[in-house]
Design a protein around this motif. Structure first.
Motif, mmCIF file in Angstrom:
data_model
loop_
_atom_site.group_PDB
_atom_site.id
_atom_site.type_symbol
_atom_site.label_atom_id
_atom_site.label_comp_id
_atom_site.label_asym_id
_atom_site.label_seq_id
_atom_site.Cartn_x
_atom_site.Cartn_y
_atom_site.Cartn_z
ATOM 1 N N GLN B 62 -4.900 1.903 -13.271
ATOM 2 C CA GLN B 62 -5.637 2.085 -12.015
ATOM 3 C C GLN B 62 -4.689 2.106 -10.823
ATOM 4 N N ILE B 63 -3.602 1.345 -10.923
ATOM 5 C CA ILE B 63 -2.620 1.364 -9.839
ATOM 6 C C ILE B 63 -1.821 2.667 -9.875
ATOM 7 N N LYS B 66 -4.122 5.484 -8.905
ATOM 8 C CA LYS B 66 -4.895 5.187 -7.699
ATOM 9 C C LYS B 66 -6.366 5.504 -7.910
ATOM 10 N N SER B 203 1.525 1.821 -5.158
ATOM 11 C CA SER B 203 0.096 1.802 -4.832
ATOM 12 C C SER B 203 -0.134 1.946 -3.335
#
Lengths: 251, 313
Positions: B62-63, B66, B203
């Motif tokens: 997810q990082i 993004k 991120s």
């Protein structure tokens, strides 16, 4: 200190988007880049920051060929503030600034005591101490811009590149940012791109005009105020008073 | 993460573990009981390892991308891995090393297909990666089904492989290999924790990251490669278990955890706890065991809806 020769860059093959034959910056100061939308301002600044690859020609920064500068070295040469920062996740302001010195961090992400002291000094200087414990999502546009400025000063690049630092920023924060930039001009090369001609002309030592990817004039404000019609294809009116220039649309 | 939060997490976790290992055992005789506990501890280790790995890899992905809706299941990596594993188990019966190599290879392939799909979809990056992941998932799930039918496998095996299960552990009882894979998981995880400062900067903004001295491309692919390796291992052991990697990191973010290191370490505890509960439910809620993936999906749906509602405009 910045030397550009025969720079050519294109996004699509065969069509030069940016073409600068010769540009050299020899001393510290504020340099503004003006031009229409799509004239290549952002591309030019990104090229200097090593964010775009595949250019022809030569870019020398502080006597080093840009292509040969290593990743970690670039952090000491360039500090870059993008036009708009898209934060996808929230992040603490303090750590945001702290990561400016990523290249000096140890394996565990720690900085030396002196570095941490520098952050506090900067926060004080920029009058953003009260933001220290907040997260980026809760900041206003102006506050975020100040935090970004703090981050890039903390990073310590000799060349500070700011892409449209004044767009969507309120008057108070704009004034603060200008004050800080003017303090920095003795020790850094500050490169700004902006549509705000008033600020550009009144704070810059040198103004560079870009049109369709080509340089159409470089010089101080007295020289450049006569080139405006060539750069923008339209009559731009201004009033001069006490050494300052005030622009208006003339409508 | 703050000490207090961590302590609460740890307490819950230990209570869960105790219940998990000792549930409904009082009626058995001592010898049988010990034997069952041994098996359960083995299963327990597998459950928490996969919970930790799947969740932390979800957090990292997810990082990297993004995108709060990603984990290795959604991107299609697990699907590719499962296909590779079953393909090799058909042709090289029972050789664990070859199976895991195949699993890794096809995970990597599916990730590459996903990425190249998404770069060709002219849409919001958040949406395009989800669509391409979905397509790749469908592709490899179909291939898995075809392969299973051709190799005349038991149909329940297919169910458990596609939805994930700790009951049907697919691999041979080679303890040494088990331990060595466990060690590689620990090593790669430690490596990712050391990479958390790069993850943090990436991120924030990729341009800022590169001008700060981070090699964004190199780090992106290196970290992704490690996640693919970890996922392919877990898929080889327990099949496709999805969604745990989406729920926990998002709950953590909602609770105010923002830095990568905290997210990853929180994901270890949270993921292990959630998957323990899910496995417990899948084991004891009916007289027979249902795949853990089913329990997790049912549990996650409202959460996923909530995440979509908050993140996609």
């Amino acid at each position: 200190m910045v030397n550009i020769e025969n720079l050519k860059f294109s996004y699509t093959k065969g069509k030069d988007f940016l073409k600068i034959e010769d540009l050299s910056i020899k001393e510290n100061g504020i340099y503004s880049i003006i031009g229409e939308n799509g004239s290549g301002k952002t591309t030019f600044l990104k090229l200097l920051s090593k964010l775009l690859e595949g250019y022809e020609g030569k870019i020398d920064l502080l006597g080093k060929d840009l292509k040969r500068i290593k990743e970690k070295e670039i952090a000491n040469i360039i500090s870059y503030i993008p036009q708009k920062i898209y934060l996808h996740y929230d992040f603490p302001v303090y750590d945001f600034i702290k990561y400016g010195r990523y290249s000096k961090m140890d394996l565990f992400g720690n900085l030396t005591f002196k570095d941490l002291k520098d952050i506090n000094f900067l926060l004080e200087k920029l009058e953003i101490e009260h933001l220290k414990k907040r997260n980026c999502f809760s900041l206003s546009g102006g506050e975020m811009q100040l935090v970004q400025l703090a981050r890039s000063i903390f990073q310590g690049g000799k060349i500070l590149i700011m892409d449209e630092p004044f767009s969507n920023i309120d008057f108070r924060h704009r004034k603060k940012i200008i004050e800080i930039i003017q303090e920095l001009k003795g020790e850094k090369i500050v490169l700004i791109s902006s549509h705000d001609l008033g600020i550009c002309f009144n704070i810059s030592d040198t103004i560079v005009g870009l049109k369709n990817g080509k340089m159409v004039g470089i010089g101080n404000k007295d020289l450049m105020k006569n080139e405006l019609k060539k750069i923008f294809d339209t009559e731009i009116k201004f009033i001069e008073d006490d050494g300052k220039i005030y622009f208006y649309e003339g409508v | 993460m703050k000490g207090k939060k961590l302590l609460i997490f740890l307490t819950i976790f230990f209570l869960l573990s105790f219940i998990y290992i000792d549930f409904k055992l009082s009626n058995f005789e001592k010898d049988v009981r010990n034997e069952i506990i041994k098996m359960r501890i083995f299963r327990y280790i597998l459950v928490i390892t996969s919970g930790m790995v799947l969740t932390s890899s979800g957090a990292v992905m997810q990082i990297l991308f993004k995108n709060p809706l990603l984990d290795s299941y959604v991107l299609g990596i697990s699907g590719g891995g499962l296909f590779g594993f079953i393909l090799s188990s058909v042709y090289f019966k029972g050789n664990l090393l070859i199976s895991i190599f195949f699993s890794f290879f096809f995970s990597l392939l599916s990730a590459l297909i996903s990425l190249s799909f998404s770069s060709n979809i002219k849409s919001d990056r958040k949406v395009s990666i989800l669509i391409s992941g979905l397509l790749v998932n469908i592709l490899f799930s179909s291939l898995v089904i075809i392969l299973s039918i051709f190799s005349k496998r038991d149909i329940t095996f297919l169910f458990y492989a596609l939805m994930g299960s700790f009951n049907h552990i697919f691999i041979s009882k080679n303890l040494f290999l088990y331990i060595s894979f466990f060690v590689t998981i620990i090593l790669t995880t430690v490596f990712i924790i050391f990479k958390s400062k790069e993850l943090d900067i990436m991120s924030i903004d990729e341009d800022i990251a590169s001008t700060s001295g981070v090699n964004v491309k190199k780090n992106f692919f290196f970290i992704l490669l490690i996640i693919i390796y970890q996922t392919s291992l877990i898929v080889s052991f327990v099949g496709m278990v999805g969604f745990v990697g989406i729920i926990i990191p998002n709950i953590l973010r909602m609770a105010g955890v923002v830095k990568s290191k905290d997210l990853i370490s929180g994901s270890f505890l949270g993921g292990a706890s959630l998957i323990l509960v899910a496995d417990f439910i899948s084991k004891y809620s009916f007289s027979f065991e249902i795949p853990i993936g089913v329990v997790l999906s049912l549990f996650s749906l409202p959460f996923i809806f909530w995440i979509v509602k908050n993140n996609f405009e």
